[in-house]
Design an enzyme around this catalytic site. Sequence first.
Site, PDB file in Angstrom:
ATOM      1  N   TRP A   1       0.883  -1.159   0.000  1.00 41.97           N
ATOM      2  CA  TRP A   1       0.000   0.000   0.000  1.00 41.97           C
ATOM      3  C   TRP A   1       0.926   1.215   0.000  1.00 41.97           C
ATOM      4  CZ3 TRP A   1      -1.740  -4.567   1.458  1.00 41.97           C
ATOM      5  CH2 TRP A   1      -3.097  -4.837   1.693  1.00 41.97           C
TER       6      TRP A   1
ATOM      7  N   TYR B   1       0.902   5.073   0.099  1.00 39.96           N
ATOM      8  CA  TYR B   1       0.017   6.209   0.343  1.00 39.96           C
ATOM      9  C   TYR B   1       0.831   7.438   0.741  1.00 39.96           C
ATOM     10  CZ  TYR B   1      -4.158   3.202   0.419  1.00 39.96           C
ATOM     11  OH  TYR B   1      -5.182   2.348   0.084  1.00 39.96           O
TER      12      TYR B   1
ATOM     13  N   ILE C   1       1.118  -3.569  -6.297  1.00 35.50           N
ATOM     14  CA  ILE C   1       1.156  -2.189  -5.806  1.00 35.50           C
ATOM     15  C   ILE C   1      -0.265  -1.672  -5.680  1.00 35.50           C
ATOM     16  CG2 ILE C   1       1.880   0.170  -6.369  1.00 35.50           C
ATOM     17  CD1 ILE C   1       4.081  -1.259  -8.155  1.00 35.50           C
ATOM     18  N   LYS C   2      -0.540  -1.050  -4.546  1.00 32.97           N
ATOM     19  CA  LYS C   2      -1.857  -0.451  -4.322  1.00 32.97           C
ATOM     20  C   LYS C   2      -1.693   1.047  -4.085  1.00 32.97           C
ATOM     21  CE  LYS C   2      -5.653  -0.154  -1.023  1.00 32.97           C
ATOM     22  NZ  LYS C   2      -6.042  -0.359   0.394  1.00 32.97           N
ATOM     23  N   VAL C   3      -2.374   1.860  -4.897  1.00 34.98           N
ATOM     24  CA  VAL C   3      -2.386   3.303  -4.713  1.00 34.98           C
ATOM     25  C   VAL C   3      -3.821   3.806  -4.815  1.00 34.98           C
ATOM     26  CG1 VAL C   3      -0.032   3.701  -5.545  1.00 34.98           C
ATOM     27  CG2 VAL C   3      -1.925   3.688  -7.170  1.00 34.98           C
TER      28      VAL C   3
END
Length: 304
Positions: A169, A171, A203-205
């Site tokens: 994550w 951020y 990948i987390k955005v």
Amino acid sequence: MSLTPQVSDILKNYESDNPGTKANLVRLLNTGKLAGTGKLVILPVDQGFEHGPARSFAANPAGYDPHYHFSLAIEAGLNAFAAPIGMLEAGASSFAGQIPLILKCNSSNSLATEKDQAVTGTVPDALRLGCSAIGFTIYPGSEYCFKQMNELRELAEEAKAAGLVVVVWSYPRGPMLDKAGETAVDICAYAAHMAAEAGAHIIKVKPPTDALSLPAAKKVYEAEKIDISSMEARVRHIVQSSFAGRRILIFSGGEHADTKSLLETIRAIKAGGANGSIIGRNSFQRPKKEALALLSEITDIFKG
């Protein structure tokens, strides 16, 4: 299930990984309604830790029970369920083997003043619970970002050696960024690229706005005429920033949104070439029947 061309092409991008990690990538990509498509929809439920139980679950009190979230993810045909150690431990035996699990290994809370996260889960915990992956949050721009990156390096090295997938994550937040800057397209692209450079498999955005936050970056975007005019174009740019699409990229659902605007964002994510979405509050804060209907619409969009 044999490998589809879409899944085979994704696996080719992970050139350094051992068979165990690739097998867990396949588990994630070959589960649920989107199996074999190369797309992912994941249910994350770390919001109770991050925001508090009432803010997270009072709108749909069934969500106070960890078993509810396991069941929701399974019934909706999602690719995986992600949560901190306590929630996974509360249902690990009852739902063993029914859906891939992602152990969220660090967490923050709304009572803290620092933009930091505590490490709350380990690789041995993930293996004990039968997880396919670990998840970890970094805050690029925070005063604690280098500490978090060091923690991620250590956990990722151990996870990869054990054959687990690493989900990051990413951020952005910190003293250089106001609220608008946290989701500006140049900042989201930078955050995705940092996660890729840090060794993330997935990948987390957050979905990006058309704002440009860093003056130095703004000059380049304008000089090179980088298209950020639509959500689809911005998603495509962030895919490009994730090693030109060589890393799996998914987008968060964000705070509770009306169904129409959420589905418009999902369509843009699909059209922009990203791999999927991770939908938490926008699903589990609705009654189960509504949540299942919404998640069905979302998976249908990613199926194409």
